[in-house]
Enzyme design. Structure first.
Site, PDB file in Angstrom:
ATOM      1  CD  GLU A  69      -8.811   4.750  -1.581  1.00 42.58           C
ATOM      2  OE1 GLU A  69      -9.892   4.619  -0.698  1.00 42.58           O
ATOM      3  OE2 GLU A  69      -7.864   5.518  -1.255  1.00 42.58           O
ATOM      4  CG  ASP A 121      -4.412   5.828   0.911  1.00 38.81           C
ATOM      5  OD1 ASP A 121      -5.472   4.826   1.196  1.00 38.81           O
ATOM      6  OD2 ASP A 121      -4.141   6.736   1.770  1.00 38.81           O
ATOM      7  CG  ASP A 124      -2.269   0.633   0.992  1.00 37.72           C
ATOM      8  OD1 ASP A 124      -2.278   1.647   0.385  1.00 37.72           O
ATOM      9  OD2 ASP A 124      -3.171  -0.182   1.487  1.00 37.72           O
ATOM     10  CG  HIS A 167      -9.158  -1.197   4.372  1.00 40.65           C
ATOM     11  ND1 HIS A 167      -8.956  -1.301   2.906  1.00 40.65           N
ATOM     12  CD2 HIS A 167      -8.831   0.010   4.768  1.00 40.65           C
ATOM     13  CE1 HIS A 167      -8.165  -0.271   2.630  1.00 40.65           C
ATOM     14  NE2 HIS A 167      -8.228   0.817   3.986  1.00 40.65           N
ATOM     15  CG  ASP A 168     -11.195   2.295   3.401  1.00 42.12           C
ATOM     16  OD1 ASP A 168     -11.001   2.214   4.562  1.00 42.12           O
ATOM     17  OD2 ASP A 168     -10.709   2.576   2.569  1.00 42.12           O
TER      18      ASP A 168
HETATM   19  C1  GLC Z   1      -7.966   5.539   2.028  1.00 40.80           C
HETATM   20  C2  GLC Z   1      -7.949   4.006   2.956  1.00 40.80           C
HETATM   21  C3  GLC Z   1      -8.475   4.445   4.172  1.00 40.80           C
HETATM   22  C4  GLC Z   1      -7.822   5.572   4.771  1.00 40.80           C
HETATM   23  C5  GLC Z   1      -7.816   6.864   3.794  1.00 40.80           C
HETATM   24  C6  GLC Z   1      -6.644   7.986   4.343  1.00 40.80           C
HETATM   25  O1  GLC Z   1      -9.339   5.743   1.893  1.00 40.80           O
HETATM   26  O2  GLC Z   1      -8.261   3.073   2.045  1.00 40.80           O
HETATM   27  O3  GLC Z   1      -8.409   3.475   4.911  1.00 40.80           O
HETATM   28  O4  GLC Z   1      -8.489   5.872   6.042  1.00 40.80           O
HETATM   29  O5  GLC Z   1      -7.176   6.436   2.496  1.00 40.80           O
HETATM   30  O6  GLC Z   1      -5.390   7.203   4.089  1.00 40.80           O
END
Ligand code: GLC
Ligand code: CA
Length: 563
Positions: A259, A203, A102, A331-332
């Site tokens: 992402e 991310d 990540d 995970h979100d």
């Molecule tokens: C992304 C991640 C999330 C995190 C955010 C800030 O959306 O998937 O879990 O809180 O970025 O890094």
């Protein structure tokens, strides 16, 4: 240009995401770790896993569970050491499993030494690694808000100005306009790639370039969209990603996946067009917004035609130009079986129906730990049991607004919280689901673990786990399922999702009942010959028929030679 037929390893496989904190604890402290992952590789291999994405494993004060990194080239204390990492990677390679890390570079932790320096004075050499502005009449520089609530600006007494943080105040945004910062990031990426990792999940990558002049957000009442649309796709994002590709990625045979928060089908080509030389893949959020009211953020029920529309739009946008991804869980997000399926009476049928969707679209599937077990949302009964920083901030905001009833808040959290995905992986029916032998896992184990766990699922030939194993192996090497064209045959039907995947030689027809009711379904006229059952989630699925009775959450896939 028609080059989606280029064959790439990252189109032909799928990605299994591990949230290390919740996967397997090897040293009794209640926190999952790298050794725990290493010990679990045979389990993953048996399922058919070929690529693992690990949520962040780097040094972090864990304000946002590792998404706040204080040293990009060190392992988080709780997760182990660099030696544990090297061992894990070597064991993965032995099993021909690839590893994706990540990459969290929109922001760092405020405890990163860059920020510790930057905040000291205006002439500190690291000052320009972050984004600083003067306040306006004693207030924040503009009306931007953090994705986790409150102003996106934090005052720094030493320099008497503010720094930007699109997430928590412990996640200051990095200044990508600074070439020295970009160089450090590329250097760090090479460090991991040279160790042998196979790529990065990036991310909130659409946020790295900020709008010129940081203009105020014009709020329309759709809070999340208003914010996200302001922060995503800034003017230099493609320039930066092309530079990253040139400077780093081009030299390695790796997978890059962004992402895609704030990225819509109309923007897709610019990020992942194969001739753009930016990212290989991006994962979108459109379908994650379909069951939330954009104005009130209240949960609403999913309308199937809207989901089909999202999938068609993305397929259309990248046809012949790039490659798609699909996911239902990470995970979100809350657990997909509880969200898009039904997690009691029809848990098996709905989880396997969703698995069928995931593995038969024209897209690289991304699945998440526990999805193969049909792990469900949990029920939080005490706000103190929630860990997610987003939820904690939201509860503070509710209270400030005078909404003090914990029951109401828990009702909301029990549908939406990210913690549902983060409860420990359920290995077996021993205490704490076999996740840890500590009495205190960092987050409560879902109480349904005596029934839903990996040991039980592997022992039962008719489990969700075995269905995943089967559909994973069916997709592997199946040219039609991987590269075949996608056509939605019935975009408007409210309960049934029917599509074909086809090449010149072969046609695969997928029929999914998205509802808990039996549906009598007239097959669309385009279907003249279904062929043989390829996979289905009820034992007595029938063969050819002009109309078909679909049982609750039934999934049937047929395969025929083209006539
Ligand atoms: C992304 C991640 C999330 C995190 C955010 C800030 O959306 O998937 O879990 O809180 O970025 O890094
Ligand atoms: Ca541990």
């Amino acid at each position: 240009m028609n080059n989606t037929t280029t064959q790439q390893w990252w189109k032909e496989t799928f990605v299994y995401q591990i949230y290390p904190r919740s996967f397997k604890d090897s040293n009794h402290d209640g926190i999952g770790d790298l050794k725990g992952i290493t010990q679990s590789l045979d389990y993953l291999k048996k399922l058919g896993v070929e690529v693992i994405w690990l949520s962040p494993i780097f040094k972090s004060p864990n304000d946002d569970n590792g998404y706040d990194i204080s040293d990009y080239q060190e392992i988080m204390d709780e997760f182990g050491t660099m030696a544990d990492f090297d061992e894990m990677l070597a064991e993965m390679k032995k099993r021909e499993i690839k590893l994706i890390l990540d990459l969290v570079v929109n922001h760092s932790s405020d405890e990163h030494h860059w920020f510790q320096e930057a905040k000291k004075s205006k002439d500190n050499p690291y000052r320009d690694y972050y984004i600083w502005r003067e306040g306006k009449d004693g207030q924040a520089p503009n009306n931007w808000v953090s994705m986790f609530g409150g102003s996106a600006w934090e005052y720094n007494p030493a320099t008497e100005d503010y720094y930007l943080h699109l997430f928590t105040c412990k996640q200051p945004d990095l200044n990508w306009q600074n070439p020295a910062l970009r160089k450090e990031i590329y250097q760090m990426m090479r460090f991991w790639l040279d160790k042998g990792v196979d790529g990065f999940r990036m991310d909130v990558i659409p946020f790295i370039s900020k709008q010129e002049g940081l203009p105020d957000i014009q709020y329309t009442g759709q809070l999340l969209f208003d914010i996200v649309n302001q922060y995503a796709n800034g003017p230099q994002v493609h320039e930066f990603l092309q530079e990253m590709h040139r400077e780093v990625l081009a030299a390695y045979e790796v997978m890059s996946v962004g992402e895609g928060i704030g990225v819509y089908a109309k923007d897709a080509y610019e990020y992942v067009g194969e001739d753009r030389k930016e990212l290989n893949l991006i994962y979108y959020f459109d379908h994650m917004f379909l069951d939330r009211d954009a104005k009130t953020d209240k949960p609403i029920s999913l309308e199937l035609p809207r989901l089909k529309q999202v999938i068609r739009d993305w397929d259309e946008a990248l046809k012949g130009k790039g490659w798609n991804t699909f996911y239902l869980n990470n995970h979100d997000q809350p657990r997909s079986v509880s969200r898009f399926g039904e997690d009691t009476q029809y848990r098996y049928a709905s989880a396997t129906m969703l698995a069928t969707l995931l593995f038969t679209l024209k897209a690289t599937p991304f699945m998440y730990q526990g999805e193969e077990l049909g792990m469900t949302n949990t029920t939080f009964t005490d706000i103190e049991d929630l860990n997610d920083v987003w939820m904690r901030n939201l509860w503070a905001k509710w209270q400030q607004e005078g909404k003090n009833n914990p029951k109401d808040f828990l009702a909301f959290a029990n549908i939406t919280s990210r913690d549902h995905a983060r409860t420990p992986f359920q290995w077996d029916d021993s205490p704490q689901a076999g996740f840890t032998d500590s009495e205190k896992p960092w987050l409560l184990v879902n109480t349904n673990y005596p029934k839903i766990n990996a040991q039980e699922a592997q022992a039962d030939k008719n489990s969700i786990w075995h269905y995943y194993q089967k559909i994973i192996s069916l997709r592997k090497g199946n040219h039609t399922l991987i590269y075949g064209d996608y056509t939605d045959l019935d975009p408007q039907h409210p309960q049934v999702f029917v599509y074909v995947r086809e090449t010149k030689e072969e046609k695969i027809t997928v029929i999914l009942n998205f509802s808990p009711q039996e549906v009598i379904y007239e097959l669309p006229a385009q279907i003249t010959h279904l062929g043989e059952i390829f996979i289905s989630n009820y034992p007595d699925s029938q063969g050819e028929a002009a109309h078909t009775v679909l049982k609750p959450y039934e999934a049937k896939v047929y395969c025929a030679a083209q006539s």
